[in-house]
Each structure stands twice: as structure tokens, then as C-alpha cells.
Design a protein around this motif. Structure first.
Motif, PDB file in Angstrom:
ATOM      1  N   ASP A 237      -9.129   5.693   6.435  1.00 43.53           N
ATOM      2  CA  ASP A 237      -8.584   5.208   5.171  1.00 43.53           C
ATOM      3  C   ASP A 237      -7.933   6.267   4.580  1.00 43.53           C
ATOM      4  OD1 ASP A 237     -11.073   6.427   4.758  1.00 43.53           O
ATOM      5  OD2 ASP A 237     -11.907   4.923   3.392  1.00 43.53           O
ATOM      6  N   CYS A 238      -7.280   7.337   5.098  1.00 43.44           N
ATOM      7  CA  CYS A 238      -6.966   8.626   4.176  1.00 43.44           C
ATOM      8  C   CYS A 238      -5.605   8.736   4.350  1.00 43.44           C
ATOM      9  CB  CYS A 238      -7.792   9.727   4.774  1.00 43.44           C
ATOM     10  SG  CYS A 238      -7.219  11.180   3.782  1.00 43.44           S
ATOM     11  N   VAL A 239      -4.787   9.044   3.390  1.00 41.05           N
ATOM     12  CA  VAL A 239      -3.398   9.711   3.500  1.00 41.05           C
ATOM     13  C   VAL A 239      -3.253  10.991   2.883  1.00 41.05           C
ATOM     14  CG1 VAL A 239      -2.319   7.192   3.094  1.00 41.05           C
ATOM     15  CG2 VAL A 239      -2.751   8.511   1.101  1.00 41.05           C
ATOM     16  N   GLN A 240      -2.080  11.676   3.162  1.00 42.82           N
ATOM     17  CA  GLN A 240      -1.817  13.137   2.781  1.00 42.82           C
ATOM     18  C   GLN A 240      -1.086  13.214   1.819  1.00 42.82           C
ATOM     19  OE1 GLN A 240      -1.347  12.508   6.285  1.00 42.82           O
ATOM     20  NE2 GLN A 240      -3.688  12.581   6.303  1.00 42.82           N
TER      21      GLN A 240
ATOM     22  N   PRO B 216     -12.737   5.336  -2.862  1.00 38.30           N
ATOM     23  CA  PRO B 216     -11.976   6.473  -2.836  1.00 38.30           C
ATOM     24  C   PRO B 216     -12.164   7.919  -3.071  1.00 38.30           C
ATOM     25  CG  PRO B 216     -10.816   4.929  -4.474  1.00 38.30           C
ATOM     26  CD  PRO B 216     -12.446   4.548  -4.084  1.00 38.30           C
ATOM     27  N   ALA B 217     -11.565   8.623  -2.621  1.00 38.78           N
ATOM     28  CA  ALA B 217     -12.028  10.346  -3.091  1.00 38.78           C
ATOM     29  C   ALA B 217     -10.936  11.328  -2.684  1.00 38.78           C
ATOM     30  CB  ALA B 217     -13.249  10.483  -2.002  1.00 38.78           C
ATOM     31  N   ILE B 218     -10.658  12.403  -3.160  1.00 33.20           N
ATOM     32  CA  ILE B 218     -10.006  13.487  -2.845  1.00 33.20           C
ATOM     33  C   ILE B 218     -10.418  14.381  -1.841  1.00 33.20           C
ATOM     34  CG2 ILE B 218      -8.357  15.164  -3.876  1.00 33.20           C
ATOM     35  CD1 ILE B 218      -7.831  12.340  -4.970  1.00 33.20           C
ATOM     36  N   ILE B 219      -9.710  14.647  -1.040  1.00 31.36           N
ATOM     37  CA  ILE B 219     -10.222  15.671   0.007  1.00 31.36           C
ATOM     38  C   ILE B 219      -9.382  16.751  -0.178  1.00 31.36           C
ATOM     39  CG2 ILE B 219     -10.932  16.112   2.648  1.00 31.36           C
ATOM     40  CD1 ILE B 219     -10.884  13.060   3.057  1.00 31.36           C
ATOM     41  N   VAL B 220     -10.087  17.932  -0.427  1.00 30.88           N
ATOM     42  CA  VAL B 220      -9.144  19.211  -0.482  1.00 30.88           C
ATOM     43  C   VAL B 220      -9.695  19.985   0.732  1.00 30.88           C
ATOM     44  CG1 VAL B 220      -8.777  19.136  -2.770  1.00 30.88           C
ATOM     45  CG2 VAL B 220     -11.038  19.979  -2.129  1.00 30.88           C
TER      46      VAL B 220
ATOM     47  N   ALA C 144      -7.174   0.158  -6.036  1.00 28.74           N
ATOM     48  CA  ALA C 144      -6.634  -0.769  -5.528  1.00 28.74           C
ATOM     49  C   ALA C 144      -6.306  -0.699  -4.082  1.00 28.74           C
ATOM     50  CB  ALA C 144      -5.544  -1.222  -6.219  1.00 28.74           C
ATOM     51  N   ASP C 145      -5.960   0.641  -3.776  1.00 24.74           N
ATOM     52  CA  ASP C 145      -5.613   0.862  -2.286  1.00 24.74           C
ATOM     53  C   ASP C 145      -7.078   1.270  -1.328  1.00 24.74           C
ATOM     54  OD1 ASP C 145      -2.948   0.482  -3.159  1.00 24.74           O
ATOM     55  OD2 ASP C 145      -2.327   2.727  -2.486  1.00 24.74           O
ATOM     56  N   LYS C 146      -7.822   1.595  -2.327  1.00 25.66           N
ATOM     57  CA  LYS C 146      -9.191   1.813  -1.658  1.00 25.66           C
ATOM     58  C   LYS C 146      -8.824   3.121  -0.386  1.00 25.66           C
ATOM     59  CE  LYS C 146     -11.851  -2.159  -1.983  1.00 25.66           C
ATOM     60  NZ  LYS C 146     -11.087  -3.269  -2.486  1.00 25.66           N
ATOM     61  N   VAL C 147      -8.068   4.059  -0.687  1.00 25.32           N
ATOM     62  CA  VAL C 147      -7.889   4.970   0.198  1.00 25.32           C
ATOM     63  C   VAL C 147      -8.280   6.467  -0.423  1.00 25.32           C
ATOM     64  CG1 VAL C 147      -5.819   4.122   1.313  1.00 25.32           C
ATOM     65  CG2 VAL C 147      -5.321   5.218  -0.787  1.00 25.32           C
ATOM     66  N   LYS C 148      -8.706   7.276   0.663  1.00 23.83           N
ATOM     67  CA  LYS C 148      -8.892   8.632   0.381  1.00 23.83           C
ATOM     68  C   LYS C 148      -7.515   9.470   0.216  1.00 23.83           C
ATOM     69  CE  LYS C 148     -13.504   8.741   1.977  1.00 23.83           C
ATOM     70  NZ  LYS C 148     -13.600   7.479   2.540  1.00 23.83           N
TER      71      LYS C 148
END
Ligand SMILES: CCCCCCCCCCCCCC(=O)SCCNC(=O)CCNC(=O)[C@H](O)C(C)(C)COP(=O)(O)OP(=O)(O)OC[C@H]1O[C@@H](n2cnc3c(N)ncnc32)[C@H](O)[C@@H]1OP(=O)(O)O
Ligand SMILES: CCCCCCCC/C=C\CCCCCCCC(=O)OC[C@@H](O)COP(=O)(O)O
Length: 243
Positions: free
Chosen positions: A87-90, A64-68, A135-139
Motif C-alpha cells: 500500500d505504498c507509493v513513491q 498511512p505513514a511516510i517512509i524515508v 482517504a487513500d490509506k497509502v504510505k
């Protein structure tokens, strides 16, 4: 009803009891997102907007990562769909949830809603996201300016995204969109065709950082993104001022 976040989490979490018809739901969520992306990506042809994207390989961090990124207007939704990893939610303001069909679309799309008027409740939601990210493995994609801003510069950054990155010990990936001001200004009824340059910058590691380092991390990201914004928008002198 299950949001994409829950479905993604359900697919990887060992303790989760799967609802009846789970594979069909998961497939539906992925198909739904694909459809939204494909549809929104066609809008650029109608509006005469072109995108020039660089650095997409910087999204390929492990886990995972945080995208800004900077947030100028509704047009960002087209820019978002151009580069959004699968694999990314906002993170979005909770008012969007009540926006009729659009609200339903973004709810199903897995948006994490926060109440900007209550720092305490926003912080609680973000802390929960930090816990489940692995756990979610999402960005997670956050607009750190916290609101739309079409001035051609950045607003000071809110710190939520950077607390989230430090709490989850995941990298921050900055994404910068060049300024729309030369071809889009709703107040002046200006909307002509134009090109938006997008740059995905190298990930900034947060391993070993603590909450005491959040302000410094926020500043570093802000300075890098501001320089990039001015460079992409063709204002080299301002970029020099900020360094
Ligand atoms: C294909 C898919 C289809 C689906 C469609 C997709 C389209 C979706 C489109 C969606 C588009 C959606 C687009 C949109 O909707 S954009 C609008 C909504 N998004 C945001 O607002 C996100 C950015 N905001 C933040 O992150 C803010 O920081 C929050 C809201 C959290 C607080 O804001 P606030 O105004 O209060 O300001 P502050 O940041 O100065 O913080 C104040 C103090 O609190 C401290 N603090 C902060 N956070 C944490 C923390 N976690 N743990 C511990 N401490 C924390 C902080 O250090 C500071 O203390 P100090 O340092 O001064 O001592
Ligand atoms: C005319 C251009 C057309 C653009 C394409 C729109 C496509 C819409 C389809 C599906 C995605 C729906 C997402 C809509 C979400 C709106 C996001 C937005 O811009 O919210 C405002 C919020 O951040 C900050 O609010 P404020 O500036 O504080 O109030």
C-alpha cells in the motif's frame, strides 16, 4: 488512464463515481505492481547482490505513514522492491515521467511527481498528498536527500517529507540501506557482488507536532539514520562522531 494512487483512492472514497470496468482496472494495477516487483526482485540473482533485511514488522503501523530512506543509486530500485509495502507509493522527480518505458512503468506504479526546481509547486503537491493520504490509506515513500548520493554518508535532508508527515499527522518510518561503495562505483567501473543490509527502523510519531517542530523532526530522523547507516556499513567510529 488511472494511476495506482487514483485507483486506491477510488476504492475507498465514498464520493467517487467509479469508472466503467473499475474492478478490472484495480485488479490490473495490483497485478501490474506485483509483476514489476517480482521481475525486479529477480535482478539480484543476475547482479550477485544479496539483501539482508531487518525490522520489516516496523511497517505494520495502522493507517498511512511516510517512509524515508537513503538513496545511493539506481540499485536502490532493487532494494526498494525487496521491502516495498503493497500500500505504498513513491515521490519522484517529474523528469522520470518522460523517461520512455520506465516513465510509463513508474506512472502506472502510482509515483507522485514533483518539480524539484520549484519549491512552491512541490509544496503544493505535497500539501495535496497530505490531505488525501487518510482517504487513500497509502504510505508514501520519499528520498529526503532529494537526489542520488553514493558517498557513503547522507546529504542534508530536505524537509518536504517531514512537513508531509506533520500535515497528515502520520508517523515517519526510516529505512536505511548500507553503503554500496565497497562493491559498486559507476565512476570507477566497479560492480562486483556484494551484500546490502537493510533496516526498517521503528516509527517516529508526529501526533500533536506542528510546522514549528519540522526542523527538529528532520534532525532527529537524520541523526538516527546516519548512525544506522554507519553501523550497517561497518564504520563505528563515524557513527560515534555523529551522536
Ligand atoms: C511496484 C511499483 C512499480 C513502480 C515503480 C516504482 C519505482 C519508483 C521510483 C521512484 C524513485 C524516485 C527517486 C527520485 O526521484 S528522488 C528525487 C525527488 N524526490 C525528492 O526530491 C523528495 C525530497 N525533497 C523534498 O521533500 C523537498 O523538501 C522539496 C522538493 C519539497 C523542496 O525542496 P527544496 O530544495 O526547496 O528544499 P527544502 O526542503 O529545504 O525547502 C525549502 C523551504 O520550504 C519549506 N518546505 C518544504 N516542503 C514544505 C512543505 N511541504 N510545506 C511547507 N513548507 C515546506 C522548508 O521547510 C524550507 O523552509 P525553511 O525550513 O528553510 O524555512
Ligand atoms: C543495474 C541495476 C538494475 C536496477 C533495477 C532497475 C529496474 C527498473 C524497473 C522498474 C522501475 C523503474 C524505476 C526507475 C526509476 C529510477 C530512479 C532513479 O534513480 O531516479 C533518479 C532520481 O532518484 C534522482 O535523480 P538525480 O540523482 O537527482 O539525477
Amino acid at each position: 488512464m488511472f494511476s495506482l494512487t487514483e485507483l486506491l483512492s477510488a476504492s475507498t472514497h465514498p464520493g467517487y463515481s467509479r469508472p466503467c470496468g473499475f474492478p478490472a482496472l484495480l485488479l490490473t494495477a495490483f497485478l501490474f505492481c506485483r509483476i514489476i516487483k517480482t521481475v525486479v526482485k529477480t535482478f539480484k540473482y543476475f547482479f550477485g547482490v544479496r539483501f539482508e533485511v531487518k525490522g520489516l514488522e516496523n511497517f505494520e503501523v495502522e493507517g498511512p505513514a511516510i517512509i524515508v530512506s537513503n538513496h545511493q543509486s539506481i540499485l536502490d530500485m532493487m532494494g526498494l522492491m525487496e521491502v516495498l509495502p503493497d500500500d505504498c507509493v513513491q515521490v519522484g522527480k517529474k523528469e522520470l515521467m518522460y523517461a520512455g518505458t520506465v516513465g510509463l512503468i513508474i506512472y502506472l506504479g502510482g509515483v507522485i511527481f514533483i518539480n524539484r526546481k520549484s519549491t512552491t509547486s512541490a509544496k503544493m503537491v505535497m500539501a495535496e498528498v497530505a490531505k488525501t493520504m487518510a482517504a487513500d490509506k497509502v504510505k508514501v515513500w520519499v528520498y529526503p536527500e532529494g537526489t542520488r548520493n553514493c558517498t557513503g554518508d547522507l546529504l542534508p535532508f530536505k524537509k518536504g517529507a517531514f512537513h508531509l508527515a506533520v500535515q497528515a499527522q502520520v508517523p515517519v518510518i526510516p529505512v536505511v540501506y548500507s553503503s554500496f561503495t565497497t562493491f559498486y562505483n559507476p565512476k570507477k567501473n566497479l560492480f562486483t557482488s556484494g551484500k546490502i543490509k537493510v533496516e526498517v527502523l521503528p516509527a517516529i510519531e508526529t501526533k500533536g507536532l506542528t510546522s514549528g517542530d519540522v526542523s527538529d523532526l528532520t534532525d532527529r530522523c537524520f541523526r538516527t539514520m546516519r548512525e544506522t547507516l554507519f553501523r550497517l556499513s561497518g564504520c563505528p567510529s563515524e557513527a560515534k562522531d555523529s551522536s
